[in-house]
Enzyme design. Structure first.
Site, PDB file in Angstrom:
ATOM      1  N   ASP A  92      26.138  40.342  23.237  1.00  0.00           N
ATOM      2  CA  ASP A  92      27.067  39.505  24.278  1.00  0.00           C
ATOM      3  C   ASP A  92      28.124  40.444  24.601  1.00  0.00           C
ATOM      4  O   ASP A  92      28.979  41.165  24.064  1.00  0.00           O
ATOM      5  CB  ASP A  92      28.014  38.404  23.416  1.00  0.00           C
ATOM      6  CG  ASP A  92      28.814  37.716  24.434  1.00  0.00           C
ATOM      7  OD1 ASP A  92      28.361  37.449  25.592  1.00  0.00           O
ATOM      8  OD2 ASP A  92      29.742  37.081  24.091  1.00  0.00           O
ATOM      9  N   GLU A 117      33.592  44.241  23.716  1.00  0.00           N
ATOM     10  CA  GLU A 117      34.839  43.827  24.276  1.00  0.00           C
ATOM     11  C   GLU A 117      35.906  45.069  24.581  1.00  0.00           C
ATOM     12  O   GLU A 117      36.201  45.732  23.647  1.00  0.00           O
ATOM     13  CB  GLU A 117      35.430  42.709  23.414  1.00  0.00           C
ATOM     14  CG  GLU A 117      36.785  42.523  23.897  1.00  0.00           C
ATOM     15  CD  GLU A 117      37.035  41.580  25.546  1.00  0.00           C
ATOM     16  OE1 GLU A 117      37.717  42.005  26.255  1.00  0.00           O
ATOM     17  OE2 GLU A 117      35.937  40.983  25.874  1.00  0.00           O
ATOM     18  N   ASN A 144      33.948  49.873  26.644  1.00  0.00           N
ATOM     19  CA  ASN A 144      33.701  49.435  27.980  1.00  0.00           C
ATOM     20  C   ASN A 144      32.438  49.478  28.675  1.00  0.00           C
ATOM     21  O   ASN A 144      31.982  50.659  28.586  1.00  0.00           O
ATOM     22  CB  ASN A 144      34.657  50.220  28.958  1.00  0.00           C
ATOM     23  CG  ASN A 144      34.533  50.054  30.413  1.00  0.00           C
ATOM     24  OD1 ASN A 144      34.152  49.020  30.865  1.00  0.00           O
ATOM     25  ND2 ASN A 144      35.204  50.850  31.478  1.00  0.00           N
ATOM     26  N   ASP A 170      35.148  38.819  34.678  1.00  0.00           N
ATOM     27  CA  ASP A 170      36.358  38.985  35.494  1.00  0.00           C
ATOM     28  C   ASP A 170      35.968  38.538  37.074  1.00  0.00           C
ATOM     29  O   ASP A 170      35.134  39.598  37.275  1.00  0.00           O
ATOM     30  CB  ASP A 170      37.248  40.351  35.121  1.00  0.00           C
ATOM     31  CG  ASP A 170      38.380  40.395  35.998  1.00  0.00           C
ATOM     32  OD1 ASP A 170      38.671  39.337  36.827  1.00  0.00           O
ATOM     33  OD2 ASP A 170      39.119  41.184  35.911  1.00  0.00           O
ATOM     34  N   LYS A 174      39.888  40.125  44.193  1.00  0.00           N
ATOM     35  CA  LYS A 174      40.491  40.766  45.440  1.00  0.00           C
ATOM     36  C   LYS A 174      39.372  41.814  45.743  1.00  0.00           C
ATOM     37  O   LYS A 174      38.839  42.253  44.908  1.00  0.00           O
ATOM     38  CB  LYS A 174      41.680  41.459  45.228  1.00  0.00           C
ATOM     39  CG  LYS A 174      42.889  40.572  45.030  1.00  0.00           C
ATOM     40  CD  LYS A 174      44.194  41.401  44.508  1.00  0.00           C
ATOM     41  CE  LYS A 174      45.375  40.235  44.549  1.00  0.00           C
ATOM     42  NZ  LYS A 174      46.794  41.151  43.917  1.00  0.00           N
ATOM     43  N   ASP A 206      31.806  30.342  36.084  1.00  0.00           N
ATOM     44  CA  ASP A 206      32.360  29.408  36.597  1.00  0.00           C
ATOM     45  C   ASP A 206      32.877  29.478  38.004  1.00  0.00           C
ATOM     46  O   ASP A 206      33.442  28.905  38.709  1.00  0.00           O
ATOM     47  CB  ASP A 206      33.646  28.811  35.681  1.00  0.00           C
ATOM     48  CG  ASP A 206      34.711  29.878  35.466  1.00  0.00           C
ATOM     49  OD1 ASP A 206      34.347  30.755  35.903  1.00  0.00           O
ATOM     50  OD2 ASP A 206      35.848  29.129  35.190  1.00  0.00           O
TER      51      ASP A 206
END
Length: 317
Positions: A92, A117, A144, A170, A174, A206
């Site tokens: 994941d 993560e 990362n 994320d 912008k 989402d």
């Protein structure tokens, strides 16, 4: 000279000071255990790899382009990570708090679960759960993914990486933040190199345009094909219900938001006749916290499932 009013000291009103209680210093070995301090243990404290004691409560997003994040995810000695190396691995990427992998490791013990993560406090706390609950098929790594996962994937037991998930990364709304996205040409190329034919890649968000971006990058790579379900016998298949939220609010609907100004590389590559044909159901039989929260607020999730192509079979044809 401006006029100012001078108040005599005898007539000034002062607020009485609260008595100060000396707080004992927190040492590295006391992280998460404030012995001797009023209130007992403080489990929100974790110790990072550099010895710093910090709160496990972190910001939702960080900048992956900062210099200290610019190094590939570290390779592990898998014999020290998992008890049984013969189990297939579920990876994941961007696992956040790690509850998806935690629940998966308990519900589907026939897999080894691995979460990556970028926020180290979350990783430290998640690995503490692994130790506390004595889960032999679960591990979390601080790193990362967008800085490189090729070495990590190459070090895994041969042929054991069978599932990869990227869930609600994320959005980088912008335009100037688009370069921070997790799912890039590099990441998908490294995944394609590290995954065997027949293994699965699942992405969802989402925010529809984020899912569109991921689908476009995967389609542009050319080594994955869209599928509707996981076909092998060991795949989880039982669906679960979203977590009930008694005081659920309507929440934000990001469908109309223009991510990155509405433009990105490979735009439209993942669509078929103008449609992305998102999956209506989660094919994993397991929901992430974000997916569960979103569905409990009656908002949509945009999902896509891919299977690594068998290039040797295709070449023979």
């Amino acid at each position: 000279m401006p006029w100012t009013r001078v108040v005599p000291a005898a007539t000034r009103r002062t607020r009485p000071r609260r008595p100060q209680t000396a707080r004992p210093p927190v040492l590295a070995h006391q992280a998460g255990n404030w012995a001797g301090f009023p209130g007992g243990e403080k489990k929100s404290q974790v110790t990072l790899s550099d010895g710093r004691v910090v709160s496990s409560k972190v910001r939702n997003h960080v900048n992956p382009l900062l210099p200290h994040f610019q190094k590939p995810v570290a390779v592990r000695d898998w014999s020290k990570v998992y008890k049984d190396l013969s189990k297939p691995i579920v990876l994941d990427l961007g696992c956040a708090k790690g509850r998806f992998c935690l629940e998966g490791a308990k519900r589907f013990p026939e897999f080894n679960w691995l979460g990556i993560e970028i926020r180290e406090p979350l990783v430290v706390r998640a690995n503490e759960w692994v130790v506390e609950e004595k889960i032999p098929n679960l591990h979390y790594i601080f790193g990362n993914a967008s800085a490189g996962i090729a070495d990590l994937l190459a070090s895994m037991p041969t042929g054991m990486l069978r599932r990869v998930t990227v869930q609600c990364p994320d959005p980088c709304f912008k335009k100037k933040h688009q370069k921070r996205r997790m799912v890039t040409d590099r990441v998908i190329s490294e995944l394609a190199d590290g995954m065997l034919a027949g293994s699965y890649l699942f992405v969802q968000s989402d925010v529809e345009q984020v899912s569109m971006q991921m689908a476009d990058v995967i389609a542009a790579n050319g080594r994955f094909e869209r599928v509707e379900r996981i076909e092998d016998a060991v795949a989880p298949s039982a669906a679960i219900e979203p977590v009930a939220r008694p005081n659920a609010t309507v929440g934000k609907d990001y469908q109309d938001h223009a991510v990155g100004g509405g433009e990105w590389e490979h735009k439209g590559t993942g669509a078929v006749e103008g449609s992305y044909n998102w999956l209506q159901e989660n094919p994993l039989g397991l929901m992430s916290e974000r997916e569960s929260s979103t569905l409990s607020r009656s908002l949509p999730i945009f999902r896509a499932l891919y299977r690594r192509k068998d290039e040797e079979k295709k070449a023979a044809e």
